[in-house]
Scaffold this active site. Structure first.
Site, PDB file in Angstrom:
ATOM      1  N   GLU A 203       1.791  -3.663  14.612  1.00  0.00           N
ATOM      2  CA  GLU A 203       3.165  -4.056  14.965  1.00  0.00           C
ATOM      3  C   GLU A 203       3.631  -3.470  16.288  1.00  0.00           C
ATOM      4  O   GLU A 203       4.313  -4.138  17.068  1.00  0.00           O
ATOM      5  CB  GLU A 203       4.147  -3.662  13.848  1.00  0.00           C
ATOM      6  CG  GLU A 203       4.121  -4.559  12.621  1.00  0.00           C
ATOM      7  CD  GLU A 203       2.913  -4.337  11.719  1.00  0.00           C
ATOM      8  OE1 GLU A 203       2.150  -3.377  11.967  1.00  0.00           O
ATOM      9  OE2 GLU A 203       2.725  -5.115  10.772  1.00  0.00           O
TER      10      GLU A 203
ATOM     11  N   HIS B  76       8.540  -3.778   0.397  1.00  0.00           N
ATOM     12  CA  HIS B  76       8.683  -5.211   0.674  1.00  0.00           C
ATOM     13  C   HIS B  76      10.104  -5.685   0.370  1.00  0.00           C
ATOM     14  O   HIS B  76      10.323  -6.852   0.080  1.00  0.00           O
ATOM     15  CB  HIS B  76       7.676  -6.030  -0.132  1.00  0.00           C
ATOM     16  CG  HIS B  76       6.252  -5.808   0.287  1.00  0.00           C
ATOM     17  ND1 HIS B  76       5.556  -4.670  -0.037  1.00  0.00           N
ATOM     18  CD2 HIS B  76       5.405  -6.567   1.026  1.00  0.00           C
ATOM     19  CE1 HIS B  76       4.337  -4.744   0.469  1.00  0.00           C
ATOM     20  NE2 HIS B  76       4.219  -5.883   1.124  1.00  0.00           N
TER      21      HIS B  76
END
Ligand SMILES: Cc1ncc(C[n+]2csc(CCOP(=O)(O)OP(=O)(O)O)c2C)c(N)n1
Ligand SMILES: [Mg+2]
Lengths: 363, 332
Positions: B68, B135
């Protein structure tokens, strides 16, 4: 238990210094063959590089002096003794290539047209500096001149440079991005993420490590378990090369090869420039942790000295010429200082300007 | 009516609205390209970019390595050169890996040296989907505190499409928080013509006179549900959907609170140091004379988002929480 006693003897610094001598300290590269130099580098280019070596040294020496006089309030990180790296690679690039520099790359800024006056204004926090006082020292950039602003966070500029290269690739432009970090910076994840992405996508980018053997006080041996940073290139599937970072001609030629490979679509190269940090990490740091002997050895390999030896050998320059260049750069730096000193400081409320952009251009 | 207009008038989900915005912007402007994990061949973890690679090619729909920080950094570089990258976080939670590039590079570049960074980071956020601690996060608060970023969080298909288009056309780094819970749960008919929802404009999703309920994201729907319930008790809620968190539409918030004299702040990000805390402080500073009661906050406790259903139910704000707060405030 004698071993333990032995270990605890002496200060931490002494122990580090002692251990340091176990690692090879000097660059073992063969000196450049003058025949290669005359074949591959134009006389004018070499003389120009010599000029920029001198200008970088004169400018940074002036900055150091100002710092010692208390006239510069922020940090001062110089490329003293490592000028050949930025001067060499920036000279090897084309004008429309883009540089995402390292914090000891003053030569690259000068070659891209940053004047001594602008640089000094930046150091003095003046409105005429490239960041108008918003940031200091080498934390400057200008997209019009193909310079990405340096961010303190080491290695952050490497992923950014892969994105610059990605833009070139997407737009089908034959341009190259050039970026690097120090031996310390190569420990950061961003270094590895950038190396990997560049290699996977065969991006037109050249990545380098300016291996000056220390990261602040931390010697290379506590930074990584390998002897040559270049070994890492293999792991990412890209070519790598060790280069004598104190030899401007060697830096130029190695950079040129890597740049041309990238431009031709051959993907990234990693260059390890071996060098030595000759001053403290920053000018506040006396660097007592660096063995004096080591510095004495490296002083003999000073990049300006080496360039002069080469120029004499090739018949391109002599003492009178070197003196003349010295006088010229001194004048330029003094004129720059006058400009910087006469420039206004920003006004307090300017702090509020520029958080958001009103437009975004293409470069 | 032609077949096309008939199709256009069909309802689209929040997820399809996002997908449409990307598709239309990529067609409109060839500088727009996408980067992220598994967005190409696979079409993204949530299938938002399904079919995009076939349509736009692998240099405009870039499957990245799992890195990322690296690909956000690359997007910054490409944006500075003049492209318009839209980066997908597979889940908003993983944005923490790119925190440094976002806050130190993207956010500060223009301020420091005048380099615009026109990019969008799409971050599927929020809970209610049995995602657990990694998540389900709502990380917008981390970035709310970093000058130089714009932050949006749409609650409807209309806003999702219009805000994404506005974000792509903005010359700044924009964090686009899209709520996973809403992806396939809400639908709307969208205008057939091109439109944007301007960044920086809140929207009153239900007008009311008694209490301003200020919120964003999936919580807007909870607020509307609570408002219907409370209406039966004679408590008339005004639901203000912030839509943009930075720059915050203070004018619209103040206008509502000055009218109702009471405010409840509702969000799914945890309570301490959240967006609600900031708005409460603003109301204290700028609307004190208009307030007839304490400013209340409804937000999850300061814990990670838990996995097990009863734990997550306890954790997330509920209609009953809003009802309790509203009744308390109505009594002032
Ligand atoms: C991510 C990060 N951590 C810490 C620092 C503080 N710092 C500035 S320079 C430096 C040492 C850098 O060493 P190296 O990468 O070898 O470059 P050199 O200064 O030796 O040229 C440190 C620790 C920083 N700038 N960035
Ligand atoms: Mg170093």
């Amino acid at each position: 238990m004698p071993a333990v006693q032995e270990q605890s003897a002496g200060t931490l610094l002494e122990r580090y210094a002692g251990n340091l001598t176990q690692t090879p300290l000097l660059c073992e590269e063969e000196p450049m063959d003058p025949a290669d130099v005359t074949r591959d580098i134009k006389r004018a280019d070499l003389l120009q590089m010599y000029y920029y070596l001198r200008l970088t040294r004169a400018l940074e020496d002036r900055v150091t002096a100002l710092y010692r006089q208390g006239r510069i309030v922020g940090g001062v990180y110089t490329s003293h003794g490592m000028e050949a790296i930025a001067v060499g690679y920036a000279s090897a690039l084309e004008r429309n290539d883009v540089i995402a520099p390292f914090h000891r790359d003053m030569g690259a800024f000068l070659i891209r047209g940053f004047t001594p006056g602008e640089v000094l204004a930046q150091y003095l926090g003046k409105r005429t500096g490239p960041t108008k006082g918003k940031d200091g020292n080498v934390h400057m950039g200008d997209l019009k001149r193909g310079m990405i602003g340096f961010v303190s966070h080491l290695a952050d500029n490497l992923p950014v440079a892969t994105g610059v290269a990605l833009a070139f690739k997407i737009r089908g432009e034959r341009r190259v991005a050039f970026t690097g970090t120090g031996d310390g910076g190569t420990s950061r994840g961003d270094f590895h993420e950038a190396m990997n992405f560049a290699a996977v996508r065969k991006l037109p980018v050249v990545l380098f490590c300016n291996n000056n053997q220390y990261a602040y006080s931390t010697p290379q041996r506590l930074q990584m378990a390998i002897h040559d940073v270049v070994d890492r290139a293999k792991a990412y599937g890209m070519p790598g090369e060790i280069v004598d970072g104190n030899d401007v001609a060697a830096v130029y030629l190695a950079s040129k090869r890597a740049i041309e490979l990238a431009r031709a679509g051959g993907g990234p190269t990693f260059l390890e420039f071996k060098t030595m940090r000759m001053h403290g990490h920053s000018e506040h740091d006396p660097a007592k942790y660096v063995p004096r002997k080591l510095l004495e050895e490296w002083k003999k390999k000073d990049p300006i000295l080496k360039a002069e030896q080469l120029l004499v050998q090739l018949g391109y320059g002599d003492d009178a010429y070197f003196h003349e260049v010295g006088e010229r750069v001194k004048k330029e730096v003094e004129a720059g200082l006058e400009f910087a000193e006469q420039s206004p400081l920003p006004e307090g409320p300017e702090v509020l300007e520029g958080v958001f952009a009103e437009k975004a251009d293409s470069y | 009516m032609t077949t096309e207009t008939v199709q256009r008038q069909q309802e689209v989900t929040y997820l399809e609205a996002i997908s449409q915005a990307l598709d239309e912007e990529m067609t409109r402007d060839e500088r727009v390209f996408l980067m992220g994990e598994d967005i190409g061949t696979y079409g993204g973890a949530f299938k938002i970019t399904e079919g995009f690679m076939a349509k736009y090619g692998e240099w405009r729909v870039i499957d990245t390595p799992l890195a990322e920080s690296g690909f956000v950094g690359a997007a910054i570089g490409a944006a500075m050169m003049g492209l318009r990258p839209v980066v997908e976080m597979q889940f908003a939670d993983f944005i923490s890996c790119a925190f440094d590039q976002i806050t130190e590079v993207a956010a500060k570049n223009h301020y420091r040296w005048g380099a615009a960074v026109p990019m969008v980071i799409r971050a599927p956020f929020g809970g209610g989907v049995h995602g657990g601690p990694f998540h389900s996060e709502c990380p917008e608060g981390w970035f709310f505190h970093s000058p130089g970023l714009k932050i949006v969080a749409p609650s409807t298909p209309y806003d999702a499409k219009g805000l994404l288009k506005a974000a792509i056309r903005d010359p700044n780094p924009v964090l686009y928080f899209e709520h996973k819970f809403l992806y396939r749960r809400i639908k709307a008919v969208l205008p057939s013509e091109d439109y944007i929802v301007p960044i920086g404009k809140a929207d009153v999703k239900r007008a009311g006179n008694d209490i301003s309920l200020i919120t964003y994201g999936a919580m807007v729907h909870l607020a509307l549900e609570a408002a219907e319930l409370l209406a039966q008790e004679g408590i008339d809620l005004e639901v203000v959907d912030l839509r943009t968190l930075i720059p915050l539409d203070k004018d619209r918030v103040y206008e509502s609170v000055r009218k109702t004299s009471k405010a409840i702040l509702l969000h799914e990000d945890n309570k301490t140091g959240g967006i609600g805390a900031e708005i409460a402080a603003l109301l204290a500073e700028d609307c004190f004379d208009h307030l007839d009661g304490p400013v209340l906050r409804i937000a999850p406790p300061d814990t990670p988002v838990p996995f097990s259903t009863p734990l997550e139910e306890y954790f997330r704000p509920k209609v009953s929480d809003i009802a309790t707060a509203a009744r308390k405030l109505a009594a002032y």
